[in-house]
Motif scaffolding. Sequence first.
Motif, PDB file in Angstrom:
ATOM      1  N   PHE B  30       1.302  -1.330  -0.533  1.00 34.89           N
ATOM      2  CA  PHE B  30       0.111  -0.034   0.186  1.00 34.89           C
ATOM      3  C   PHE B  30       1.073   1.454   0.033  1.00 34.89           C
ATOM      4  CE2 PHE B  30      -3.441  -2.692   0.807  1.00 34.89           C
ATOM      5  CZ  PHE B  30      -3.947  -2.266   0.336  1.00 34.89           C
ATOM      6  N   TRP B  31       1.786   1.415   0.480  1.00 33.54           N
ATOM      7  CA  TRP B  31       2.549   2.501   0.514  1.00 33.54           C
ATOM      8  C   TRP B  31       3.722   1.976  -0.526  1.00 33.54           C
ATOM      9  CZ3 TRP B  31       7.918   3.188   0.005  1.00 33.54           C
ATOM     10  CH2 TRP B  31       8.437   4.484   0.343  1.00 33.54           C
ATOM     11  N   GLY B  32       4.085   3.243  -1.202  1.00 33.28           N
ATOM     12  CA  GLY B  32       5.153   3.348  -2.568  1.00 33.28           C
ATOM     13  C   GLY B  32       4.097   1.879  -3.854  1.00 33.28           C
ATOM     14  N   GLY B  33       2.937   1.522  -3.315  1.00 37.17           N
ATOM     15  CA  GLY B  33       2.477   1.036  -4.453  1.00 37.17           C
ATOM     16  C   GLY B  33       1.161   1.276  -4.824  1.00 37.17           C
ATOM     17  N   THR B  34       0.371   2.503  -4.039  1.00 29.77           N
ATOM     18  CA  THR B  34      -0.468   3.103  -3.889  1.00 29.77           C
ATOM     19  C   THR B  34      -1.000   3.935  -3.102  1.00 29.77           C
ATOM     20  OG1 THR B  34      -1.476   2.099  -1.672  1.00 29.77           O
ATOM     21  CG2 THR B  34      -2.150   0.462  -3.466  1.00 29.77           C
ATOM     22  N   ASP B  35      -1.756   5.124  -4.596  1.00 26.66           N
ATOM     23  CA  ASP B  35      -1.839   6.421  -4.212  1.00 26.66           C
ATOM     24  C   ASP B  35      -3.433   6.522  -2.758  1.00 26.66           C
ATOM     25  OD1 ASP B  35      -3.184   8.722  -3.675  1.00 26.66           O
ATOM     26  OD2 ASP B  35      -2.784   9.318  -5.961  1.00 26.66           O
ATOM     27  N   PRO B  36      -3.253   6.604  -1.829  1.00 27.39           N
ATOM     28  CA  PRO B  36      -4.537   6.167  -0.509  1.00 27.39           C
ATOM     29  C   PRO B  36      -4.902   7.822  -0.647  1.00 27.39           C
ATOM     30  CG  PRO B  36      -2.478   7.052   0.461  1.00 27.39           C
ATOM     31  CD  PRO B  36      -2.390   6.666  -1.117  1.00 27.39           C
ATOM     32  N   THR B  37      -5.075   8.890  -1.624  1.00 26.95           N
ATOM     33  CA  THR B  37      -5.812   9.767  -1.183  1.00 26.95           C
ATOM     34  C   THR B  37      -7.080   9.419  -2.510  1.00 26.95           C
ATOM     35  OG1 THR B  37      -4.749  10.908  -2.864  1.00 26.95           O
ATOM     36  CG2 THR B  37      -4.194  11.267  -0.868  1.00 26.95           C
ATOM     37  N   ARG B  38      -6.203   8.333  -3.797  1.00 22.71           N
ATOM     38  CA  ARG B  38      -7.555   8.047  -4.997  1.00 22.71           C
ATOM     39  C   ARG B  38      -7.810   6.385  -4.577  1.00 22.71           C
ATOM     40  NH1 ARG B  38      -5.254   9.890 -10.417  1.00 22.71           N
ATOM     41  NH2 ARG B  38      -3.153   8.649  -9.261  1.00 22.71           N
ATOM     42  N   GLY B  39      -7.487   5.729  -3.699  1.00 24.33           N
ATOM     43  CA  GLY B  39      -7.002   4.686  -3.920  1.00 24.33           C
ATOM     44  C   GLY B  39      -7.045   3.550  -5.046  1.00 24.33           C
ATOM     45  N   ILE B  40      -6.147   3.986  -4.907  1.00 23.36           N
ATOM     46  CA  ILE B  40      -5.158   3.796  -7.396  1.00 23.36           C
ATOM     47  C   ILE B  40      -4.208   3.128  -6.960  1.00 23.36           C
ATOM     48  CG2 ILE B  40      -4.386   4.140  -9.173  1.00 23.36           C
ATOM     49  CD1 ILE B  40      -6.919   6.937  -9.117  1.00 23.36           C
TER      50      ILE B  40
END
Lengths: 406, 141
Positions: B30-40
């Motif tokens: 999730f860190w490094g692999g995703t943008d948690p503000t957009r869910g992408i």
Amino acid sequence: MKLTDGQKRMLEGEDGPILAMAMTYLVKYGEAMSADALIPVRNVHTTFTIPMAGGSEDVVELLKMFGQLRVKVPTTTHVGFIDFKKWREFGIEERRYQLQASLVPIAAQAGIQLTWTCAPEIVGNAPLKGQTCAWMESAAIAYANGILGARTNREGAESTIPAALTGLIPRFGNHLTKNRRGTILVDVEADLENLTDWGTLGYFGGALAGLGVPVFRKCHVPTLEEAKELCAALATEGGVGMFHIVGITPEAATQEAAFQGDKPRSRHIFTNKEKKAVYARLNNCPSPEVDIVMLGCPHATLTEIVEVAHLLEGKKISPNVELWVCTTDSIRSYAEKLGYDKMIADAGGKIMADTCPCISQIDMARNKKYMTNSVKQAYYAPGQLRAQVHFANTRDCVETAIKGRR
Amino acid sequence: MAKMLVIKGRKVVGGKAEGEALIADERVSFWGGTDPTRGIVHEVGSKFEGKNFAGKVFIFRFTKGSSGTSAYINIAKRMGVAPAAIINTELDALCVLGCAISDIPMMTDLDRDPFKSISNGDFIKLDADKGVIEVTKKASR
């Protein structure tokens, strides 16, 4: 999960609402992981920072609330999102600096050691064999378990802050001897000539082991810096928190000890061919040009800084290239005192402290042609920074910075 | 008539959820692999690259890499773009921590291989406390 009477009272709020909240987190987490008890923790590596993405102010409020208490055990901190001294130089906006800086006096009141590093072992947090720890930062976790023989699971912010406040952590996973048993065996036949090579071994072992415990055999004793890169790379494509090196690490005097008498689930060989394949996998920049050379992931030791300073001595970095060595402010201060910072600065390079480009996601580092000696930085830069990556050892990185292209 | 499949599994974090399946035999950071503000998912080369997990039942092998995973799951929750539920075939403590403190239902130990029996876009209804996953195949919806 069985709680003692004292733990139950803390959960019910006898020691105040903050500790009750901390206990709620630990109980929810422990039960989800089928932990049998909450046990005393002796050493915590946590975070005390604003998240990069969204919701910064409310996290600051939360940390301020936690900061009303004193931590019950020695607690160091992971990297921050800014260079506290040179934030302007690296294009950090004032608001982010102010938010992060506002937490410093709060941490001091709580007794938190703001080390701001992904490598606590290089600033003196090096727990001994068997010590119960609660550490976050995937690279540091593998180092604590594998290299030092201390015991921590792969913890996050939401377990380590409660652990620091309560002095407790759920017992499961790496806290239990049986779970520290090796799962796969890797014979090392490749030449491991520098820390970057050790990183490629970590990438290979982590990809194969997944969440398991790789056991490496037939390799020489790594330096601290090489071990640090190995550990960081183990938790990139893999999720390794524990590993062994036969004849070298604390719980692997023999292969039998590493596997606790069991047989490996699978056997693998890491030759120069596999090493080359990792270099090829992480090099994805089609152009020979380079904009930024980043060294020090995890954070550089003084030894690494001396090496870079000497490689740069009497040379000039190409005017089109930035060279950044990332470390902690404490190590940068040594480098300043001893003249190595000046040697790097005279050549046109900079030491970035307390953070790194992939963590801070600073605009200066986005969408660039990026070169690094670190598997971990090379692994995350394409996603975090939309970077195209050159991956090579320290000497090649520094020579490229001078030449301006590969 | 909708074709429905019932899969049993083990509760990790309790609760009920429903949503479309976003599934691949893949590891996720999730860190490094995703943008948690957009869910992408923004990890280059991931089978999920460019996919949005917000409101989906997110099914993958396990979380790899960074210990920022738990915080990033929690950020996604606070930003309103968290998965409706997570199903993993192996358990990494960091994903469990993120789900546990964000009240995201999570399950594991399914009695069928999800990567063979569930496809992207299938509609999933799960009750983690009961250990039941109902899959309505996309083709029959």
